[in-house]
Design a protein around this motif. Structure first.
Motif, PDB file in Angstrom:
ATOM      1  N   VAL A 217       0.839  -1.207   0.000  1.00 32.93           N
ATOM      2  CA  VAL A 217       0.000   0.000   0.000  1.00 32.93           C
ATOM      3  C   VAL A 217       0.871   1.254   0.000  1.00 32.93           C
ATOM      4  N   LEU A 218       1.949   1.242   0.777  1.00 31.38           N
ATOM      5  CA  LEU A 218       2.856   2.390   0.816  1.00 31.38           C
ATOM      6  C   LEU A 218       3.473   2.651  -0.558  1.00 31.38           C
ATOM      7  N   ASN A 219       3.991   1.625  -1.170  1.00 32.66           N
ATOM      8  CA  ASN A 219       4.666   1.779  -2.464  1.00 32.66           C
ATOM      9  C   ASN A 219       3.699   2.146  -3.584  1.00 32.66           C
ATOM     10  N   ALA A 220       2.422   1.873  -3.376  1.00 34.82           N
ATOM     11  CA  ALA A 220       1.407   2.259  -4.356  1.00 34.82           C
ATOM     12  C   ALA A 220       0.965   3.704  -4.168  1.00 34.82           C
ATOM     13  N   GLY A 221       1.516   4.384  -3.162  1.00 37.10           N
ATOM     14  CA  GLY A 221       1.170   5.781  -2.914  1.00 37.10           C
ATOM     15  C   GLY A 221      -0.193   5.983  -2.304  1.00 37.10           C
ATOM     16  N   GLN A 222      -0.716   4.967  -1.611  1.00 30.77           N
ATOM     17  CA  GLN A 222      -2.059   5.050  -1.054  1.00 30.77           C
ATOM     18  C   GLN A 222      -2.073   5.504   0.413  1.00 30.77           C
ATOM     19  N   LEU A 223      -0.906   5.658   1.016  1.00 26.59           N
ATOM     20  CA  LEU A 223      -0.819   6.164   2.385  1.00 26.59           C
ATOM     21  C   LEU A 223       0.162   7.335   2.401  1.00 26.59           C
ATOM     22  N   HIS A 224      -0.222   8.378   3.125  1.00 27.90           N
ATOM     23  CA  HIS A 224       0.570   9.597   3.149  1.00 27.90           C
ATOM     24  C   HIS A 224       0.818  10.028   4.598  1.00 27.90           C
ATOM     25  N   TYR A 225       1.556  11.108   4.744  1.00 29.32           N
ATOM     26  CA  TYR A 225       1.918  11.633   6.066  1.00 29.32           C
ATOM     27  C   TYR A 225       0.677  11.843   6.939  1.00 29.32           C
ATOM     28  N   ARG A 226      -0.386  12.329   6.325  1.00 30.55           N
ATOM     29  CA  ARG A 226      -1.601  12.599   7.090  1.00 30.55           C
ATOM     30  C   ARG A 226      -2.316  11.329   7.542  1.00 30.55           C
ATOM     31  N   ASP A 227      -1.915  10.172   6.996  1.00 29.83           N
ATOM     32  CA  ASP A 227      -2.599   8.918   7.276  1.00 29.83           C
ATOM     33  C   ASP A 227      -1.889   8.075   8.336  1.00 29.83           C
ATOM     34  N   MET A 228      -1.098   8.691   9.195  1.00 31.59           N
ATOM     35  CA  MET A 228      -0.295   7.929  10.148  1.00 31.59           C
ATOM     36  C   MET A 228      -1.128   7.081  11.095  1.00 31.59           C
ATOM     37  N   VAL A 229      -2.273   7.577  11.514  1.00 34.13           N
ATOM     38  CA  VAL A 229      -3.118   6.787  12.417  1.00 34.13           C
ATOM     39  C   VAL A 229      -3.545   5.492  11.729  1.00 34.13           C
ATOM     40  N   LYS A 230      -4.041   5.602  10.509  1.00 32.20           N
ATOM     41  CA  LYS A 230      -4.466   4.424   9.753  1.00 32.20           C
ATOM     42  C   LYS A 230      -3.296   3.466   9.526  1.00 32.20           C
ATOM     43  N   LEU A 231      -2.126   4.030   9.221  1.00 30.24           N
ATOM     44  CA  LEU A 231      -0.954   3.212   8.943  1.00 30.24           C
ATOM     45  C   LEU A 231      -0.544   2.397  10.170  1.00 30.24           C
ATOM     46  N   VAL A 232      -0.430   3.055  11.325  1.00 34.47           N
ATOM     47  CA  VAL A 232       0.022   2.376  12.546  1.00 34.47           C
ATOM     48  C   VAL A 232      -1.044   1.407  13.052  1.00 34.47           C
ATOM     49  N   GLN A 233      -2.297   1.786  12.964  1.00 33.99           N
ATOM     50  CA  GLN A 233      -3.362   0.862  13.368  1.00 33.99           C
ATOM     51  C   GLN A 233      -3.342  -0.406  12.508  1.00 33.99           C
ATOM     52  N   GLY A 234      -3.112  -0.234  11.206  1.00 35.17           N
ATOM     53  CA  GLY A 234      -3.049  -1.386  10.319  1.00 35.17           C
ATOM     54  C   GLY A 234      -1.880  -2.300  10.650  1.00 35.17           C
ATOM     55  N   TYR A 235      -0.728  -1.699  10.946  1.00 29.88           N
ATOM     56  CA  TYR A 235       0.446  -2.508  11.291  1.00 29.88           C
ATOM     57  C   TYR A 235       0.226  -3.246  12.613  1.00 29.88           C
ATOM     58  N   ASN A 236      -0.305  -2.557  13.605  1.00 25.33           N
ATOM     59  CA  ASN A 236      -0.537  -3.206  14.897  1.00 25.33           C
ATOM     60  C   ASN A 236      -1.546  -4.346  14.774  1.00 25.33           C
ATOM     61  N   GLU A 237      -2.538  -4.175  13.905  1.00 27.63           N
ATOM     62  CA  GLU A 237      -3.498  -5.260  13.680  1.00 27.63           C
ATOM     63  C   GLU A 237      -2.790  -6.472  13.062  1.00 27.63           C
ATOM     64  N   TYR A 238      -1.879  -6.194  12.140  1.00 25.13           N
ATOM     65  CA  TYR A 238      -1.113  -7.284  11.510  1.00 25.13           C
ATOM     66  C   TYR A 238      -0.250  -8.003  12.547  1.00 25.13           C
ATOM     67  N   ARG A 239       0.408  -7.237  13.415  1.00 26.86           N
ATOM     68  CA  ARG A 239       1.312  -7.833  14.393  1.00 26.86           C
ATOM     69  C   ARG A 239       0.580  -8.624  15.467  1.00 26.86           C
ATOM     70  N   THR A 240      -0.693  -8.329  15.687  1.00 20.94           N
ATOM     71  CA  THR A 240      -1.424  -9.027  16.740  1.00 20.94           C
ATOM     72  C   THR A 240      -2.324 -10.130  16.202  1.00 20.94           C
ATOM     73  N   ARG A 241      -2.255 -10.399  14.910  1.00 18.57           N
ATOM     74  CA  ARG A 241      -2.991 -11.550  14.368  1.00 18.57           C
ATOM     75  C   ARG A 241      -2.404 -12.841  14.930  1.00 18.57           C
ATOM     76  N   PRO A 242      -3.225 -13.857  15.134  1.00 23.20           N
ATOM     77  CA  PRO A 242      -2.718 -15.136  15.667  1.00 23.20           C
ATOM     78  C   PRO A 242      -1.571 -15.725  14.854  1.00 23.20           C
ATOM     79  N   ALA A 243      -1.587 -15.535  13.508  1.00 23.40           N
ATOM     80  CA  ALA A 243      -0.574 -16.150  12.667  1.00 23.40           C
ATOM     81  C   ALA A 243       0.681 -15.281  12.528  1.00 23.40           C
ATOM     82  N   ALA A 244       0.633 -14.026  13.022  1.00 24.53           N
ATOM     83  CA  ALA A 244       1.779 -13.119  12.871  1.00 24.53           C
ATOM     84  C   ALA A 244       2.921 -13.571  13.759  1.00 24.53           C
ATOM     85  N   LYS A 245       4.126 -13.391  13.281  1.00 20.87           N
ATOM     86  CA  LYS A 245       5.303 -13.771  14.049  1.00 20.87           C
ATOM     87  C   LYS A 245       5.997 -12.525  14.573  1.00 20.87           C
TER      88      LYS A 245
END
Length: 245
Positions: A217-245
């Motif tokens: 998503v980042l490399n596609a230019g779909q997240l910007h400086y103003r989208d930091m909340v969405k970006l960090v929330q998305g990453y934290n959701e990924y890290r807390t998935r049962p299958a995430a390492k």
């Protein structure tokens, strides 16, 4: 004044009825006014509005920790945007109800963290250097996200409003300016990192390198400086998935 004199400073200000060499910091007239500039993006949505409850004239009961690790209870303006230079405060709830009673103020360098009405705010320290501002934690989890927002006045923002008596001025945000944001990231056990604007994609790609979906998503230019909340929330959701390492 050294950090370990924080409590003495607070007591001294209250006892003398003045802020000694410090000038009182501007105090928001009401908590709604303080929160208005960030209401147009995901900050308010991430934090919610409960922090506006249990206030008196925009002040809330706060637990403040100084750099010496000692904790003190005072009343401060409840402000989602954070603080710079000086932190206004009252020692007692009764002081808020006294007509004309002005708050004292203390240098933000003498404050390490604040807990008030569910908000957690912290003095930003980068590479061992204090940045002289207190930012609000807007996302918690594997990666914490902090924000400090300052309303910047511009000529465009201060344009006359037709129909208002005397050619009154009104800012684009309703407060005479636009919100200028600073973002800070932190992983557990690591130091704070300030998010840059010019190298945003490269910096975030490196910081969140272990999340392939986010990188796409980042490399596609779909997240910007103003989208930091969405970006960090998305990453934290990924890290807390049962299958995430």
């Amino acid at each position: 004044m050294k950090a370990y004199l924080f409590l003495a400073a607070v007591l001294g200000l209250a006892a003398t009825g003045r802020a000694d060499a410090q000038q009182p910091a501007p105090v928001p007239a009401a908590p709604v006014a303080a929160a208005a500039p960030v209401a147009d993006d995901s900050l308010a949505a991430a934090v919610g509005t409960n922090y506006l409850d249990h206030t008196i004239r925009g002040f809330g009961k706060a637990e403040i920790t100084g750099p010496d690790g000692k904790t003190h209870v005072v009343w401060i303006p409840v402000n989602l945007m954070g603080f710079s230079k000086y932190l206004p405060f009252h020692r007692h709830e009764e002081d808020l109800k006294r007509f004309g009673r002005e708050p004292f103020s203390i240098d933000v360098d003498k404050v390490q963290s604040i807990k008030v009405n569910g908000l957690y705010q912290e003095h930003m320290v980068l590479k061992g250097k204090r940045k002289h501002l207190i930012a609000t934690r807007v996302v918690n989890g594997p990666v914490e996200l902090f924000n400090y927002t300052e309303v910047v006045n511009t000529a465009a923002a201060m344009a006359p409003v037709a129909g208002m008596a005397g050619g009154a001025l009104m800012g684009a945000t309703g407060l005479g300016g636009f919100p200028e944001r600073q973002w800070f990231l932190r992983r557990a056990g690591e130091d704070l990192v300030k998010v840059g604007r010019g190298d945003f994609v490269a910096q975030m790609t490196a910081y969140f390198h272990d999340d392939p979906e986010l990188l796409s998503v980042l490399n596609a230019g779909q997240l910007h400086y103003r989208d930091m909340v969405k970006l960090v929330q998305g990453y934290n959701e990924y890290r807390t998935r049962p299958a995430a390492k």
